[in-house]
Design a protein around this motif. Structure first.
Motif, mmCIF file in Angstrom:
data_model
loop_
_atom_site.group_PDB
_atom_site.id
_atom_site.type_symbol
_atom_site.label_atom_id
_atom_site.label_comp_id
_atom_site.label_asym_id
_atom_site.label_seq_id
_atom_site.Cartn_x
_atom_site.Cartn_y
_atom_site.Cartn_z
ATOM 1 N N SER A 60 4.999 13.126 -14.165
ATOM 2 C CA SER A 60 6.431 12.897 -13.913
ATOM 3 C C SER A 60 7.061 14.145 -13.292
ATOM 4 O O SER A 60 7.885 14.054 -12.378
ATOM 5 N N GLU A 61 6.659 15.317 -13.759
ATOM 6 C CA GLU A 61 7.193 16.586 -13.237
ATOM 7 C C GLU A 61 6.866 16.723 -11.746
ATOM 8 O O GLU A 61 7.700 17.103 -10.937
ATOM 9 N N TYR A 62 5.621 16.386 -11.405
ATOM 10 C CA TYR A 62 5.189 16.492 -10.009
ATOM 11 C C TYR A 62 6.005 15.548 -9.126
ATOM 12 O O TYR A 62 6.499 15.937 -8.068
ATOM 13 N N LEU A 63 6.144 14.301 -9.568
ATOM 14 C CA LEU A 63 6.801 13.293 -8.740
ATOM 15 C C LEU A 63 8.308 13.523 -8.628
ATOM 16 O O LEU A 63 8.902 13.253 -7.589
ATOM 17 N N GLU A 80 0.852 -1.204 0.000
ATOM 18 C CA GLU A 80 0.000 0.000 0.000
ATOM 19 C C GLU A 80 0.881 1.245 0.000
ATOM 20 O O GLU A 80 1.238 1.765 1.040
ATOM 21 N N ILE A 81 1.284 1.730 -1.194
ATOM 22 C CA ILE A 81 2.119 2.934 -1.248
ATOM 23 C C ILE A 81 1.205 4.119 -1.516
ATOM 24 O O ILE A 81 0.502 4.161 -2.519
ATOM 25 N N LYS A 82 1.254 5.069 -0.602
ATOM 26 C CA LYS A 82 0.351 6.206 -0.742
ATOM 27 C C LYS A 82 1.060 7.347 -1.482
ATOM 28 O O LYS A 82 2.118 7.786 -1.079
ATOM 29 N N ILE A 83 0.486 7.816 -2.589
ATOM 30 C CA ILE A 83 1.070 8.950 -3.312
ATOM 31 C C ILE A 83 0.147 10.145 -3.124
ATOM 32 O O ILE A 83 -1.020 10.096 -3.484
ATOM 33 N N GLU A 84 0.713 11.220 -2.557
ATOM 34 C CA GLU A 84 -0.079 12.437 -2.418
ATOM 35 C C GLU A 84 -0.274 13.017 -3.821
ATOM 36 O O GLU A 84 0.642 13.027 -4.628
ATOM 37 N N THR A 85 -1.448 13.523 -4.106
ATOM 38 C CA THR A 85 -1.681 14.050 -5.446
ATOM 39 C C THR A 85 -1.644 15.579 -5.484
ATOM 40 O O THR A 85 -1.819 16.176 -6.535
ATOM 41 N N LYS A 86 -1.430 16.191 -4.327
ATOM 42 C CA LYS A 86 -1.241 17.645 -4.329
ATOM 43 C C LYS A 86 -0.360 18.045 -3.151
ATOM 44 O O LYS A 86 -0.259 17.307 -2.167
ATOM 45 N N ARG A 87 0.295 19.192 -3.303
ATOM 46 C CA ARG A 87 1.106 19.692 -2.200
ATOM 47 C C ARG A 87 1.098 21.209 -2.194
ATOM 48 O O ARG A 87 0.757 21.848 -3.198
ATOM 49 N N LYS A 88 1.486 21.776 -1.048
ATOM 50 C CA LYS A 88 1.624 23.231 -0.931
ATOM 51 C C LYS A 88 3.009 23.632 -1.433
ATOM 52 O O LYS A 88 3.862 22.781 -1.667
ATOM 53 N N LEU A 89 3.256 24.936 -1.525
ATOM 54 C CA LEU A 89 4.590 25.411 -1.895
ATOM 55 C C LEU A 89 5.561 25.156 -0.751
ATOM 56 O O LEU A 89 5.178 25.233 0.422
ATOM 57 N N THR A 90 6.815 24.886 -1.074
ATOM 58 C CA THR A 90 7.835 24.753 -0.023
ATOM 59 C C THR A 90 8.288 26.160 0.379
ATOM 60 O O THR A 90 8.036 27.136 -0.351
ATOM 61 N N SER A 91 8.999 26.256 1.510
ATOM 62 C CA SER A 91 9.455 27.595 1.934
ATOM 63 C C SER A 91 10.458 28.150 0.924
ATOM 64 O O SER A 91 10.488 29.357 0.670
ATOM 65 N N GLY A 92 11.260 27.274 0.292
ATOM 66 C CA GLY A 92 12.216 27.727 -0.733
ATOM 67 C C GLY A 92 11.495 28.279 -1.951
ATOM 68 O O GLY A 92 11.917 29.295 -2.529
ATOM 69 N N GLU A 93 10.406 27.636 -2.343
ATOM 70 C CA GLU A 93 9.629 28.112 -3.503
ATOM 71 C C GLU A 93 8.992 29.465 -3.195
ATOM 72 O O GLU A 93 8.969 30.361 -4.040
ATOM 73 N N ILE A 94 8.496 29.627 -1.969
ATOM 74 C CA ILE A 94 7.880 30.905 -1.599
ATOM 75 C C ILE A 94 8.927 32.021 -1.639
ATOM 76 O O ILE A 94 8.694 33.093 -2.211
ATOM 77 N N LYS A 95 10.112 31.753 -1.088
ATOM 78 C CA LYS A 95 11.190 32.768 -1.102
ATOM 79 C C LYS A 95 11.551 33.149 -2.536
ATOM 80 O O LYS A 95 11.764 34.326 -2.842
ATOM 81 N N MET A 96 11.604 32.138 -3.414
ATOM 82 C CA MET A 96 11.950 32.393 -4.816
ATOM 83 C C MET A 96 10.871 33.268 -5.475
ATOM 84 O O MET A 96 11.182 34.214 -6.187
ATOM 85 N N CYS A 97 9.612 32.981 -5.183
ATOM 86 C CA CYS A 97 8.510 33.758 -5.769
ATOM 87 C C CYS A 97 8.484 35.185 -5.223
ATOM 88 O O CYS A 97 8.131 36.127 -5.941
ATOM 89 N N GLN A 98 8.862 35.338 -3.939
ATOM 90 C CA GLN A 98 8.835 36.674 -3.341
ATOM 91 C C GLN A 98 9.829 37.625 -4.007
ATOM 92 O O GLN A 98 9.652 38.842 -3.985
ATOM 93 N N LEU A 99 10.877 37.058 -4.639
ATOM 94 C CA LEU A 99 11.835 37.894 -5.372
ATOM 95 C C LEU A 99 11.137 38.615 -6.519
ATOM 96 O O LEU A 99 11.547 39.687 -6.946
ATOM 97 N N VAL A 100 10.056 38.023 -7.007
ATOM 98 C CA VAL A 100 9.359 38.550 -8.186
ATOM 99 C C VAL A 100 8.019 39.193 -7.803
ATOM 100 O O VAL A 100 7.744 40.340 -8.165
ATOM 101 N N PHE A 101 7.198 38.455 -7.072
ATOM 102 C CA PHE A 101 5.814 38.882 -6.825
ATOM 103 C C PHE A 101 5.631 39.522 -5.453
ATOM 104 O O PHE A 101 4.522 39.922 -5.104
ATOM 105 N N LYS A 102 6.724 39.588 -4.694
ATOM 106 C CA LYS A 102 6.693 40.148 -3.328
ATOM 107 C C LYS A 102 5.514 39.529 -2.551
ATOM 108 O O LYS A 102 5.347 38.318 -2.561
ATOM 109 N N ASP A 103 4.662 40.382 -1.932
ATOM 110 C CA ASP A 103 3.529 39.813 -1.189
ATOM 111 C C ASP A 103 2.215 39.993 -1.959
ATOM 112 O O ASP A 103 1.142 40.022 -1.371
ATOM 113 N N ALA A 104 2.331 40.117 -3.293
ATOM 114 C CA ALA A 104 1.115 40.290 -4.105
ATOM 115 C C ALA A 104 0.403 38.951 -4.363
ATOM 116 O O ALA A 104 -0.652 38.923 -4.980
ATOM 117 N N ILE A 105 1.005 37.852 -3.909
ATOM 118 C CA ILE A 105 0.339 36.546 -3.989
ATOM 119 C C ILE A 105 0.143 36.043 -2.566
ATOM 120 O O ILE A 105 1.026 36.198 -1.724
#
Ligand SMILES: [Zn+2]
Length: 229
Positions: A91-94, A34-59
């Protein structure tokens, strides 16, 4: 208590077995099949920091989900971000648990998708604009793009020529993603596989892209920057 000793000991055996079974049920980890694969996830803290370089707190980053997309996304290898959530090819997600730790191509591509999240959260009907592009052949007709070579029509830009006098809000929603990914690549991915053709092209266009993005860079909360097509 039962007076028959055989019956009594049988009862004790049954009671013990039941107790053991319930213990197994409660404590044992699930069988390895029984291998459970999550089908969705939230952003990681690294991804949020990367996005803040561009979108600041507008997202509002807490509202963003990344999903395993359906057949279409996996068959075509395309991501879609029609309603503020990113549908990725399987494949990209996994293979990419954190886009801030991956190769350059994936990072600027991720920022492109996050541009659609920004557009959506600011009030653009990204799904509707995508449908209109689809009907116009934007995702099926190939063109020779001045800025990115062989390209689907929806993403085609010519920043030094045809588009040189345009404002950011005059570009369509896919071209906006392209402009932001060029700017992000030139400014923040100098040390991530810098010999990539996309990075070299981003550096070449940087001055021109920065002029188009000036108001966005200063204030990504400005709704007048949103695309109408
Ligand atoms: Zn896009």
């Amino acid at each position: 208590m039962d007076k028959n000793p055989t019956k009594q000991s049988a009862k004790i055996i049954v009671a013990n077995a039941t107790a053991k079974l319930s213990k197994l049920k409660n404590n044992q980890s699930p069988p390895t099949t029984e291998i459970k694969i999550e089908t969705k996830r939230k952003l990681t803290s690294g991804e949020i920091k990367m996005c803040q370089l561009v979108f600041k707190d507008a997202i509002d980053y807490s509202k963003v989900w990344l999903h395993i997309g359906g057949f279409i996304h996996s068959a075509t290898g395309n991501a879609m971000t029609p309603a503020g959530e990113i549908m990725l090819p399987r494949s990209e997600y996994l293979e990419t648990p954190d886009f801030s730790q991956t190769i350059g191509e994936n990072r600027h591509w991720f920022i492109h998708e996050m541009t659609h999240v920004w557009q959506y959260q600011m009030g653009t009907s990204v799904g509707w604009l995508g449908l209109k592009q689809l009907c116009k052949g934007g995702y099926t007709s190939n063109v020779q793009s001045a800025d990115s070579g062989g390209e689907l029509k929806a993403y085609d830009t010519d920043i030094l020529g045809r588009d040189s006098g345009k404002k950011f809000n005059e570009f369509n929603f896919e071209q906006q993603g392209r402009l932001i990914e060029f700017w992000f690549d030139a400014c923040y991915l100098q040390n991530v596989n810098p010999s990539r053709p996309h990075h070299i092209q981003s550096l070449k266009l940087l001055g021109y892209v920065e002029r188009i993005l000036r108001d966005f860079i200063l204030n990504p909360h400005d709704k007048s920057l949103l695309p109408s097509s």
